[in-house]
Design a protein around this motif. Structure first.
Motif, mmCIF file in Angstrom:
data_model
loop_
_atom_site.group_PDB
_atom_site.id
_atom_site.type_symbol
_atom_site.label_atom_id
_atom_site.label_comp_id
_atom_site.label_asym_id
_atom_site.label_seq_id
_atom_site.Cartn_x
_atom_site.Cartn_y
_atom_site.Cartn_z
ATOM 1 N N ASP A 13 0.812 -1.215 0.000
ATOM 2 C CA ASP A 13 0.000 0.000 0.000
ATOM 3 C C ASP A 13 0.843 1.261 0.000
ATOM 4 O OD1 ASP A 13 0.798 -0.818 2.596
ATOM 5 O OD2 ASP A 13 -0.596 0.628 3.481
ATOM 6 N N ASP A 37 -3.073 -3.134 -3.175
ATOM 7 C CA ASP A 37 -3.685 -3.875 -2.073
ATOM 8 C C ASP A 37 -3.995 -5.300 -2.528
ATOM 9 O OD1 ASP A 37 -6.013 -3.694 -3.689
ATOM 10 O OD2 ASP A 37 -6.633 -1.862 -2.664
ATOM 11 N N TYR A 39 -6.895 -6.705 -3.157
ATOM 12 C CA TYR A 39 -7.865 -6.780 -4.248
ATOM 13 C C TYR A 39 -7.191 -6.598 -5.604
ATOM 14 C CZ TYR A 39 -11.434 -6.446 -0.624
ATOM 15 O OH TYR A 39 -12.219 -6.690 0.479
ATOM 16 N N ASN A 57 0.894 -5.941 6.101
ATOM 17 C CA ASN A 57 -0.026 -4.949 6.667
ATOM 18 C C ASN A 57 -0.574 -4.027 5.579
ATOM 19 O OD1 ASN A 57 0.300 -5.762 9.445
ATOM 20 N ND2 ASN A 57 2.350 -4.859 9.349
ATOM 21 N N PRO A 59 -4.378 -2.329 4.058
ATOM 22 C CA PRO A 59 -5.750 -2.050 4.491
ATOM 23 C C PRO A 59 -6.768 -2.957 3.793
ATOM 24 C CG PRO A 59 -4.990 -0.374 2.965
ATOM 25 C CD PRO A 59 -3.799 -1.242 3.249
ATOM 26 N N GLU A 60 -7.916 -3.136 4.453
ATOM 27 C CA GLU A 60 -9.062 -3.900 3.935
ATOM 28 C C GLU A 60 -8.746 -5.391 3.778
ATOM 29 O OE1 GLU A 60 -11.137 -2.242 0.636
ATOM 30 O OE2 GLU A 60 -10.855 -0.170 1.354
ATOM 31 N N MET A 61 -7.793 -5.764 2.956
ATOM 32 C CA MET A 61 -7.413 -7.162 2.800
ATOM 33 C C MET A 61 -5.898 -7.266 2.999
ATOM 34 S SD MET A 61 -7.799 -9.778 -0.456
ATOM 35 C CE MET A 61 -9.577 -9.619 -0.536
ATOM 36 N N ASP A 62 -5.499 -7.788 4.156
ATOM 37 C CA ASP A 62 -4.062 -7.849 4.444
ATOM 38 C C ASP A 62 -3.393 -8.980 3.660
ATOM 39 O OD1 ASP A 62 -4.643 -10.230 5.740
ATOM 40 O OD2 ASP A 62 -4.450 -9.399 7.750
ATOM 41 N N GLU A 65 -4.845 -12.637 4.301
ATOM 42 C CA GLU A 65 -6.126 -12.889 3.648
ATOM 43 C C GLU A 65 -5.946 -13.026 2.135
ATOM 44 O OE1 GLU A 65 -10.095 -13.726 3.476
ATOM 45 O OE2 GLU A 65 -8.827 -13.497 5.249
ATOM 46 N N THR A 66 -5.056 -12.194 1.600
ATOM 47 C CA THR A 66 -4.764 -12.304 0.161
ATOM 48 C C THR A 66 -4.146 -13.657 -0.161
ATOM 49 O OG1 THR A 66 -4.350 -9.909 0.091
ATOM 50 C CG2 THR A 66 -3.559 -11.222 -1.771
#
Length: 368
Positions: A13, A37, A39, A57, A59-62, A65-66
């Motif tokens: 990010d 990010d 997404y 680290n 935002p929204e999808m770290d 999770e990715t």
């Protein structure tokens, strides 16, 4: 032919981090794409990438999770986590998700950085090679399977031809035997017709009808090796002559034994002179030890013997023979077979319909 440069996807990010790492990787000769990010990673990723570098680290999808989403895509692309904060918890979580390695930021040692990237590239290369090997192996298996299927079809065709040739040869031998004996001429043909009549009256499946037909055709083949002079002599046979003739079921079964495709027929041929009460020969089997096809042959063979001319007695009429079958039901003959046969044979004319499916079909339609 020049090789295409390896392709790397970076997600962070921080635009400064993305730009710096991109320049370093391009300096090493790699093709680089970036995402801000998780997404963006999922939108850009495909099977053409060799390595993915993920910031943890975001935002929204770290990064974790990715990574889970990437695992679901099954691209098997090595993932290196990019982090500025060393943590054992992070390391354990990343390893459990299947991460290949870690990169720390800021990047201070370019040589170590490049070594880690190259090792990840090597892993990707091995993954692709294994994939190609599996695909090639699957193609080879499909080709071999097709070849085996074709060979199997040829073997089946050859086996069927061999079976037909064997049956035809044995039929010729059977016919030659009957031509020597005026009194038994046509016996095999009639027994076969009667057997098919009874088998179809009982609605036996086609596979059973085939076995029944062959068993009927060769039920007396054992007589090929018996001196027929004792059969043709006037008057009743002596005990020694009867003992000789009583061997023909077991002799016939031994003739059939080498033919693996006729194992059921072998059993029927051996036991077509057994009785329901166990007083028959050669093994004295009772009705519960005999299958339906054997019981059919026992009935129709005896019926034809009773209604055929013999040199030592006059033949019975159909009515007399059916009465004798009924009288001996339960002791010599199976009652169910006798009942089916008695109902079916009344309007049946042997000889004119020998193995003629169309005639047989018309006969059953008119008499059922």
């Amino acid at each position: 032919m020049t090789k295409e440069p390896k392709k790397i996807l970076i997600a962070d990010d921080d635009v400064m981090v993305r730009t710096t790492i991109s320049k370093i990787l391009k300096m090493f000769g790699y093709t680089v794409e970036t995402a801000a990010d998780g997404y963006g990673v999922l939108q850009a990723i495909d099977d053409t990438y060799d390595v993915v570098i993920l910031d943890i680290n975001m935002p929204e999808m770290d990064g974790f999770e990715t990574m889970k989403k990437l695992n679901d895509l099954n691209y098997d692309i090595p993932v290196l986590f990019l982090t500025g904060a060393g943590s054992m918890d992070y390391a354990v979580k990343a390893i459990n998700l299947g991460a290949y390695d870690f990169l720390t930021k800021p990047i201070e040692d370019l040589d170590i950085f490049n070594v880690k990237i190259r090792r990840a590239m090597e892993k990707r290369m091995y993954v692709l090679q294994e994939r190609e090997y599996k695909l090639a192996l699957e193609d080879d298996v499909r080709v071999k399977a097709a070849q085996l299927e074709k060979q199997n079809e040829l073997l089946i065709t050859y086996s069927n031809s061999l079976e037909k040739a064997t049956v035809q040869l044995m039929t010729s031998l059977q016919n030659a035997m009957e031509e020597k004996d005026f009194y038994t001429a046509g016996h095999t043909m009639r027994v076969t017709e009667y057997a098919l009549l009874l088998g179809n009256a009982m609605d036996l499946p086609e596979s059973e009808i085939t076995i029944l037909r062959r068993a009927a055709q060769f039920h007396d083949i054992g007589k090929l090796v018996i001196d027929l002079s004792c059969i043709q002599k006037p008057g009743k046979l002596t005990e020694e002559e009867w003992l000789l003739i009583r061997k023909h079921p077991s002799v016939g079964a031994n003739i059939i034994k080498p033919l693996g495709f006729m194992s059921r027929e072998q059993f029927i041929i051996r036991h077509h002179h057994e009785r329901m009460d166990g007083k028959g020969y050669p093994d004295g089997l009772t009705g519960d030890k005999l299958d339906d096809l054997t019981k059919i042959i026992i009935v129709v063979d005896s019926y034809d013997a009773m209604t055929s001319r013999r040199n030592y007695r006059t033949n019975m009429s159909m009515e007399q023979a059916l009465e004798e079958l009924d009288k001996c039901s339960g002791t010599q003959f199976d009652k169910t077979m006798v009942d089916y046969f008695s109902r079916s044979v009344v309007n049946f004319t042997p000889g004119k319909n020998y193995f003629n499916p169309e005639y047989m079909d018309a006969f059953y339609q008119n008499n059922n």
